[in-house]
Design a protein around this motif. Structure first.
Motif, PDB file in Angstrom:
ATOM      1  N   GLN A   1      57.578  21.888  27.137  1.00  0.00           N
ATOM      2  CA  GLN A   1      58.595  22.571  26.337  1.00  0.00           C
ATOM      3  C   GLN A   1      59.505  23.450  27.195  1.00  0.00           C
ATOM      4  O   GLN A   1      60.459  24.039  26.674  1.00  0.00           O
ATOM      5  CB  GLN A   1      57.905  23.439  25.273  1.00  0.00           C
ATOM      6  CG  GLN A   1      57.150  22.625  24.231  1.00  0.00           C
ATOM      7  CD  GLN A   1      56.338  23.494  23.286  1.00  0.00           C
ATOM      8  OE1 GLN A   1      56.265  24.709  23.452  1.00  0.00           O
ATOM      9  NE2 GLN A   1      55.726  22.878  22.291  1.00  0.00           N
ATOM     10  N   ALA A   2      59.221  23.546  28.492  1.00  0.00           N
ATOM     11  CA  ALA A   2      60.006  24.409  29.371  1.00  0.00           C
ATOM     12  C   ALA A   2      61.346  23.758  29.715  1.00  0.00           C
ATOM     13  O   ALA A   2      61.524  22.544  29.611  1.00  0.00           O
ATOM     14  CB  ALA A   2      59.215  24.708  30.643  1.00  0.00           C
TER      15      ALA A   2
ATOM     16  N   PHE B   1      46.849  33.112  28.805  1.00  0.00           N
ATOM     17  CA  PHE B   1      47.456  33.595  30.044  1.00  0.00           C
ATOM     18  C   PHE B   1      47.985  32.430  30.877  1.00  0.00           C
ATOM     19  O   PHE B   1      49.134  32.458  31.345  1.00  0.00           O
ATOM     20  CB  PHE B   1      46.424  34.396  30.841  1.00  0.00           C
ATOM     21  CG  PHE B   1      46.966  34.950  32.133  1.00  0.00           C
ATOM     22  CD1 PHE B   1      47.708  36.114  32.148  1.00  0.00           C
ATOM     23  CD2 PHE B   1      46.744  34.289  33.328  1.00  0.00           C
ATOM     24  CE1 PHE B   1      48.226  36.619  33.334  1.00  0.00           C
ATOM     25  CE2 PHE B   1      47.252  34.782  34.521  1.00  0.00           C
ATOM     26  CZ  PHE B   1      47.994  35.956  34.525  1.00  0.00           C
ATOM     27  N   ALA B   2      47.169  31.400  31.053  1.00  0.00           N
ATOM     28  CA  ALA B   2      47.585  30.274  31.896  1.00  0.00           C
ATOM     29  C   ALA B   2      48.765  29.529  31.284  1.00  0.00           C
ATOM     30  O   ALA B   2      49.729  29.177  31.985  1.00  0.00           O
ATOM     31  CB  ALA B   2      46.411  29.325  32.109  1.00  0.00           C
ATOM     32  N   ALA B   3      48.722  29.274  29.979  1.00  0.00           N
ATOM     33  CA  ALA B   3      49.792  28.519  29.331  1.00  0.00           C
ATOM     34  C   ALA B   3      51.132  29.234  29.464  1.00  0.00           C
ATOM     35  O   ALA B   3      52.161  28.627  29.785  1.00  0.00           O
ATOM     36  CB  ALA B   3      49.449  28.275  27.860  1.00  0.00           C
ATOM     37  N   GLN B   4      51.127  30.564  29.233  1.00  0.00           N
ATOM     38  CA  GLN B   4      52.385  31.310  29.343  1.00  0.00           C
ATOM     39  C   GLN B   4      52.860  31.395  30.789  1.00  0.00           C
ATOM     40  O   GLN B   4      54.070  31.332  31.066  1.00  0.00           O
ATOM     41  CB  GLN B   4      52.223  32.722  28.778  1.00  0.00           C
ATOM     42  CG  GLN B   4      53.497  33.550  28.813  1.00  0.00           C
ATOM     43  CD  GLN B   4      54.650  32.872  28.099  1.00  0.00           C
ATOM     44  OE1 GLN B   4      54.525  32.513  26.943  1.00  0.00           O
ATOM     45  NE2 GLN B   4      55.775  32.681  28.787  1.00  0.00           N
ATOM     46  N   PHE B   5      51.924  31.515  31.732  1.00  0.00           N
ATOM     47  CA  PHE B   5      52.311  31.591  33.141  1.00  0.00           C
ATOM     48  C   PHE B   5      53.097  30.339  33.552  1.00  0.00           C
ATOM     49  O   PHE B   5      54.185  30.432  34.128  1.00  0.00           O
ATOM     50  CB  PHE B   5      51.063  31.749  34.020  1.00  0.00           C
ATOM     51  CG  PHE B   5      51.372  31.739  35.494  1.00  0.00           C
ATOM     52  CD1 PHE B   5      51.816  32.880  36.128  1.00  0.00           C
ATOM     53  CD2 PHE B   5      51.230  30.575  36.248  1.00  0.00           C
ATOM     54  CE1 PHE B   5      52.119  32.875  37.491  1.00  0.00           C
ATOM     55  CE2 PHE B   5      51.531  30.559  37.591  1.00  0.00           C
ATOM     56  CZ  PHE B   5      51.979  31.714  38.228  1.00  0.00           C
ATOM     57  N   TYR B   6      52.556  29.162  33.228  1.00  0.00           N
ATOM     58  CA  TYR B   6      53.231  27.934  33.640  1.00  0.00           C
ATOM     59  C   TYR B   6      54.498  27.675  32.828  1.00  0.00           C
ATOM     60  O   TYR B   6      55.442  27.045  33.315  1.00  0.00           O
ATOM     61  CB  TYR B   6      52.268  26.757  33.567  1.00  0.00           C
ATOM     62  CG  TYR B   6      51.206  26.835  34.649  1.00  0.00           C
ATOM     63  CD1 TYR B   6      51.532  26.655  35.982  1.00  0.00           C
ATOM     64  CD2 TYR B   6      49.887  27.133  34.329  1.00  0.00           C
ATOM     65  CE1 TYR B   6      50.574  26.750  36.973  1.00  0.00           C
ATOM     66  CE2 TYR B   6      48.917  27.239  35.314  1.00  0.00           C
ATOM     67  CZ  TYR B   6      49.266  27.048  36.638  1.00  0.00           C
ATOM     68  OH  TYR B   6      48.314  27.157  37.619  1.00  0.00           O
ATOM     69  N   SER B   7      54.530  28.177  31.589  1.00  0.00           N
ATOM     70  CA  SER B   7      55.776  28.087  30.817  1.00  0.00           C
ATOM     71  C   SER B   7      56.879  28.876  31.508  1.00  0.00           C
ATOM     72  O   SER B   7      58.011  28.394  31.653  1.00  0.00           O
ATOM     73  CB  SER B   7      55.551  28.620  29.404  1.00  0.00           C
ATOM     74  OG  SER B   7      56.770  28.696  28.698  1.00  0.00           O
ATOM     75  N   SER B   8      56.541  30.088  31.962  1.00  0.00           N
ATOM     76  CA  SER B   8      57.543  30.920  32.636  1.00  0.00           C
ATOM     77  C   SER B   8      57.985  30.280  33.944  1.00  0.00           C
ATOM     78  O   SER B   8      59.172  30.309  34.290  1.00  0.00           O
ATOM     79  CB  SER B   8      56.952  32.311  32.894  1.00  0.00           C
ATOM     80  OG  SER B   8      56.599  32.946  31.677  1.00  0.00           O
TER      81      SER B   8
END
Length: 352
Positions: free
Chosen positions: A187-188, A298-305
């Motif tokens: 989705q990024a 935490f991991a999902a948001q990190f890689y999204s960013s």
């Protein structure tokens, strides 16, 4: 009583009333039949001019019997109507109770909907504030003398997800973590710049093999860690195999030219992260025990960013903020460490 109980009572009473009405109608039909028969007997008596005394007595007995039968059925009709009225009153009471409970349920749902809307509004406001902060940080960074040429970044990076969940350890939802990361990457904005690869049931000897095969920019280990900083890999029979921080550091020192970040999403992995930065630009670890929800969010948001072109520092901070936005807390557990003279705010993985 619950709504379902009141509904059951209403349905039962409706069936009982319908049955009583059927029986009443049968009795009423019998009443009419005997009344008609009695009328026929009276008609024959009135039309007969010459009738013997014995025949007269017979007609009168027959008339009396039919009138008595009609009267009995009339009494039964009256009784059924009384019972129908009683059941109707009980049905009305239950309908009232049901309507009251439905009103209460609607009110509770309206309150829940209002709370959800308020929570969503606060969530959106928090996201807007965070985005404003990041926009300001981006503007300041663009004016900084330390700004970098993003055109030098690779067209595509590989994130290598190493999962290890030995049979003799408590089960972790590593598949949910990997699925959440993959979904957020897809989705990024720069989804095509990230190649997300998974390697399951990782054994100690798989570490270098997996890195050599995939040439990753980011190595992500997800699994168990113990209080001594050891990572828990999987043995040949599915049993636990402990690997020390020193062994991990020595192994990754041989691939330091290709790997920019090592992400230890495991309990008590801060020691691992600290040693790794002797050879790798940056590392993320956990300062204490960490549960599945913290690891996944935490991991999902990190890689999204990362997928939106954020710097390592910003991606780390947004991932910690995501724990607060989800109401999970424990945002202090993840720690970011870098090698000497490395600024995480100047590390980017994809072009923004």
């Amino acid at each position: 009583m619950s709504i379902s109980s009141y509904r059951s009572s209403v349905e039962r009473l409706q069936r009982e009333i319908a049955e009583l009405r059927r029986q009443r109608d049968n009795e009423y039909a019998q009443q009419l039949r005997y009344q008609k028969d009695a009328h026929s007997v009276m008609s024959r008596l009135s039309s007969s001019s010459n009738i013997s005394a014995s025949s007269l007595q017979s007609y009168l007995r027959d008339l009396q019997n039919k009138q008595n039968s009609a009267h009995q059925h009339e009494k039964r009709v009256t009784d059924f109507e009384r019972r129908i009225a009683d059941k109707g009153a009980e049905l009305n009471r239950n309908l009232g109770y049901l309507e009251r409970e439905l009103d209460n349920q609607r009110h509770q749902q309206e309150q829940a909907d209002k709370r959800r809307r308020d929570d969503e509004k606060r969530h959106q406001q928090a996201i807007s504030r965070e985005l404003d902060k990041q926009l300001q940080a981006h503007r300041e960074m663009s004016r900084s003398k330390f700004s970098i040429d993003l055109t030098t970044l690779p067209d595509k990076i590989t994130v290598l997800f190493l999962g290890s969940n030995p049979l003799d350890q408590s089960a972790l939802q590593l598949d949910e973590e990997a699925r959440a990361i993959d979904r957020m990457v897809r989705q990024a904005e720069h989804r095509d710049a990230i190649n997300f690869k998974t390697w399951w049931a990782t054994r100690p000897q798989d570490l270098l093999q997996a890195i050599n095969e995939n040439n990753p920019t980011i190595v992500h280990f997800s699994g168990h860690g113990d209080e001594h900083g050891n990572l828990v890999f999987q043995g040949h029979q599915g049993e636990s195999r402990l690997v020390t921080p020193e062994a991990i550091s020595a192994s990754l020192a041989t691939v330091s030219e290709s790997v920019d970040l090592v992400f230890f999403n495991a309990c008590f992995s801060e020691t691992q992260a600290s040693l790794i930065t002797n050879h790798i630009k940056a590392a993320i670890g956990m300062s204490d025990a960490v549960d599945d929800d913290v690891a996944r969010v935490f991991a999902a948001q990190f890689y999204s960013s990362v997928g939106f072109g954020r710097s390592l520092q910003t991606a780390f901070e947004q991932a910690r903020a995501a724990l607060l936005l989800e109401g999970i807390g424990q945002d202090e557990l993840p720690v970011l460490m870098t090698a000497t003279e490395i600024d995480p705010a100047q590390i980017y993985f994809v072009t923004a």
